[in-house]
Each structure stands twice: as C-alpha cells, then as structure tokens.
Design a protein around this motif. Structure first.
Motif, PDB file in Angstrom:
ATOM      1  N   TYR A  28      40.075  61.616 135.904  1.00 24.00           N
ATOM      2  CA  TYR A  28      40.503  62.629 134.954  1.00 24.00           C
ATOM      3  C   TYR A  28      40.857  61.982 133.626  1.00 24.00           C
ATOM      4  O   TYR A  28      41.119  60.794 133.544  1.00 24.00           O
ATOM      5  CB  TYR A  28      41.719  63.395 135.490  1.00 24.00           C
ATOM      6  CG  TYR A  28      41.537  63.931 136.882  1.00 24.00           C
ATOM      7  CD1 TYR A  28      40.576  64.902 137.145  1.00 24.00           C
ATOM      8  CD2 TYR A  28      42.288  63.453 137.939  1.00 24.00           C
ATOM      9  CE1 TYR A  28      40.390  65.395 138.428  1.00 24.00           C
ATOM     10  CE2 TYR A  28      42.111  63.946 139.231  1.00 24.00           C
ATOM     11  CZ  TYR A  28      41.158  64.908 139.463  1.00 24.00           C
ATOM     12  OH  TYR A  28      40.969  65.390 140.729  1.00 24.00           O
ATOM     13  N   GLY A  29      40.911  62.802 132.590  1.00 24.10           N
ATOM     14  CA  GLY A  29      41.323  62.327 131.268  1.00 24.10           C
ATOM     15  C   GLY A  29      42.826  62.361 131.142  1.00 24.10           C
ATOM     16  O   GLY A  29      43.549  62.177 132.119  1.00 24.10           O
TER      17      GLY A  29
ATOM     18  N   SER B  22      43.166  66.764 132.600  1.00 22.04           N
ATOM     19  CA  SER B  22      42.012  67.224 131.829  1.00 22.04           C
ATOM     20  C   SER B  22      40.768  66.481 132.294  1.00 22.04           C
ATOM     21  O   SER B  22      40.842  65.387 132.853  1.00 22.04           O
ATOM     22  CB  SER B  22      42.237  66.998 130.338  1.00 22.04           C
ATOM     23  OG  SER B  22      42.302  65.615 130.064  1.00 22.04           O
ATOM     24  N   LYS B  23      39.647  67.115 132.054  1.00 25.77           N
ATOM     25  CA  LYS B  23      38.339  66.526 132.342  1.00 25.77           C
ATOM     26  C   LYS B  23      37.418  67.094 131.284  1.00 25.77           C
ATOM     27  O   LYS B  23      37.115  68.290 131.310  1.00 25.77           O
ATOM     28  CB  LYS B  23      37.888  66.903 133.746  1.00 25.77           C
ATOM     29  CG  LYS B  23      36.742  66.078 134.271  1.00 25.77           C
ATOM     30  CD  LYS B  23      36.501  66.394 135.729  1.00 25.77           C
ATOM     31  CE  LYS B  23      35.603  65.359 136.343  1.00 25.77           C
ATOM     32  NZ  LYS B  23      35.418  65.589 137.777  1.00 25.77           N
ATOM     33  N   GLY B  24      37.034  66.261 130.329  1.00 21.01           N
ATOM     34  CA  GLY B  24      36.274  66.776 129.196  1.00 21.01           C
ATOM     35  C   GLY B  24      37.152  67.707 128.388  1.00 21.01           C
ATOM     36  O   GLY B  24      38.263  67.352 128.012  1.00 21.01           O
ATOM     37  N   ASN B  25      36.687  68.933 128.188  1.00 17.63           N
ATOM     38  CA  ASN B  25      37.454  69.928 127.432  1.00 17.63           C
ATOM     39  C   ASN B  25      38.114  70.966 128.324  1.00 17.63           C
ATOM     40  O   ASN B  25      38.494  72.029 127.854  1.00 17.63           O
ATOM     41  CB  ASN B  25      36.547  70.638 126.419  1.00 17.63           C
ATOM     42  CG  ASN B  25      36.131  69.709 125.309  1.00 17.63           C
ATOM     43  OD1 ASN B  25      36.867  68.793 124.957  1.00 17.63           O
ATOM     44  ND2 ASN B  25      34.954  69.924 124.768  1.00 17.63           N
ATOM     45  N   GLU B  26      38.207  70.689 129.621  1.00 19.22           N
ATOM     46  CA  GLU B  26      38.806  71.639 130.551  1.00 19.22           C
ATOM     47  C   GLU B  26      40.120  71.090 131.094  1.00 19.22           C
ATOM     48  O   GLU B  26      40.329  69.884 131.148  1.00 19.22           O
ATOM     49  CB  GLU B  26      37.846  71.928 131.699  1.00 19.22           C
ATOM     50  CG  GLU B  26      36.573  72.617 131.263  1.00 19.22           C
ATOM     51  CD  GLU B  26      35.712  73.018 132.448  1.00 19.22           C
ATOM     52  OE1 GLU B  26      35.195  74.134 132.418  1.00 19.22           O
ATOM     53  OE2 GLU B  26      35.602  72.226 133.391  1.00 19.22           O
ATOM     54  N   PHE B  27      40.994  72.003 131.520  1.00 20.29           N
ATOM     55  CA  PHE B  27      42.302  71.627 132.047  1.00 20.29           C
ATOM     56  C   PHE B  27      42.497  72.219 133.430  1.00 20.29           C
ATOM     57  O   PHE B  27      41.938  73.260 133.768  1.00 20.29           O
ATOM     58  CB  PHE B  27      43.415  72.141 131.129  1.00 20.29           C
ATOM     59  CG  PHE B  27      43.410  71.485 129.786  1.00 20.29           C
ATOM     60  CD1 PHE B  27      44.121  70.318 129.574  1.00 20.29           C
ATOM     61  CD2 PHE B  27      42.688  72.026 128.745  1.00 20.29           C
ATOM     62  CE1 PHE B  27      44.112  69.705 128.337  1.00 20.29           C
ATOM     63  CE2 PHE B  27      42.676  71.422 127.499  1.00 20.29           C
ATOM     64  CZ  PHE B  27      43.384  70.257 127.293  1.00 20.29           C
TER      65      PHE B  27
ATOM     66  N   VAL C  49      39.027  75.854 127.584  1.00 21.61           N
ATOM     67  CA  VAL C  49      39.325  74.753 126.673  1.00 21.61           C
ATOM     68  C   VAL C  49      40.797  74.719 126.301  1.00 21.61           C
ATOM     69  O   VAL C  49      41.235  73.842 125.585  1.00 21.61           O
ATOM     70  CB  VAL C  49      38.463  74.828 125.392  1.00 21.61           C
ATOM     71  CG1 VAL C  49      37.016  74.594 125.703  1.00 21.61           C
ATOM     72  CG2 VAL C  49      38.661  76.147 124.679  1.00 21.61           C
ATOM     73  N   ASN C  50      41.571  75.670 126.805  1.00 18.82           N
ATOM     74  CA  ASN C  50      43.009  75.708 126.540  1.00 18.82           C
ATOM     75  C   ASN C  50      43.775  75.380 127.811  1.00 18.82           C
ATOM     76  O   ASN C  50      43.427  75.848 128.889  1.00 18.82           O
ATOM     77  CB  ASN C  50      43.447  77.084 126.042  1.00 18.82           C
ATOM     78  CG  ASN C  50      42.806  77.436 124.722  1.00 18.82           C
ATOM     79  OD1 ASN C  50      42.668  76.585 123.863  1.00 18.82           O
ATOM     80  ND2 ASN C  50      42.396  78.676 124.574  1.00 18.82           N
TER      81      ASN C  50
END
Length: 66
Positions: free
Chosen positions: A6-7, A20-25, A41-42
């Motif tokens: 994960y990010g 987060s993973k890319g632009n998803e939470f 994306v939020n």
C-alpha cells in the motif's frame, strides 16, 4: 526485503488504519481485514468510518452467548 502493498496511510485509532493504493483509499484493521474497501479518489470521512465499524460489530446478545 518485503515489498510494500500500500501507499501512504494513517493510524485512525483503536487498531484501524487508513491506507492508499494509487488514487484510492481504504480502511483496514490490524489484521488487514477490510472495513471499507478501496474506492474513489477521496478518503472516507470520519463519520463513514465510524458507521462502518459499528455496522460490523456483533450485537451484544451474540457476545453474551455462552
């Protein structure tokens, strides 16, 4: 070396984490069970996280069964 899955993330308290993973939470617990799956994306709002956690809890009568 262990590769990250994960990010960026944040500790939400009571063993829950925003990840987060890319632009998803998503929100997971300490055992990496998804409380709120990856979406949008939020980041989910505090209210949404609390609602989902309470929804997933067992009713008191299930905890009291012997």
């Amino acid at each position: 070396m262990i590769e990250a899955q994960y990010g960026a993330g944040a500790y939400l308290g009571m063993n829950y984490f925003l990840i987060s993973k890319g632009n998803e939470f998503a929100v997971i617990d300490r055992n990496e069970n998804f409380i709120i799956p990856f979406s949008g994306v939020n980041a989910p709002t505090f209210s949404t996280v609390i609602q989902q956690i309470l929804k997933n809890k067992k009713p008191l009568k299930e905890w009291l069964r012997l």
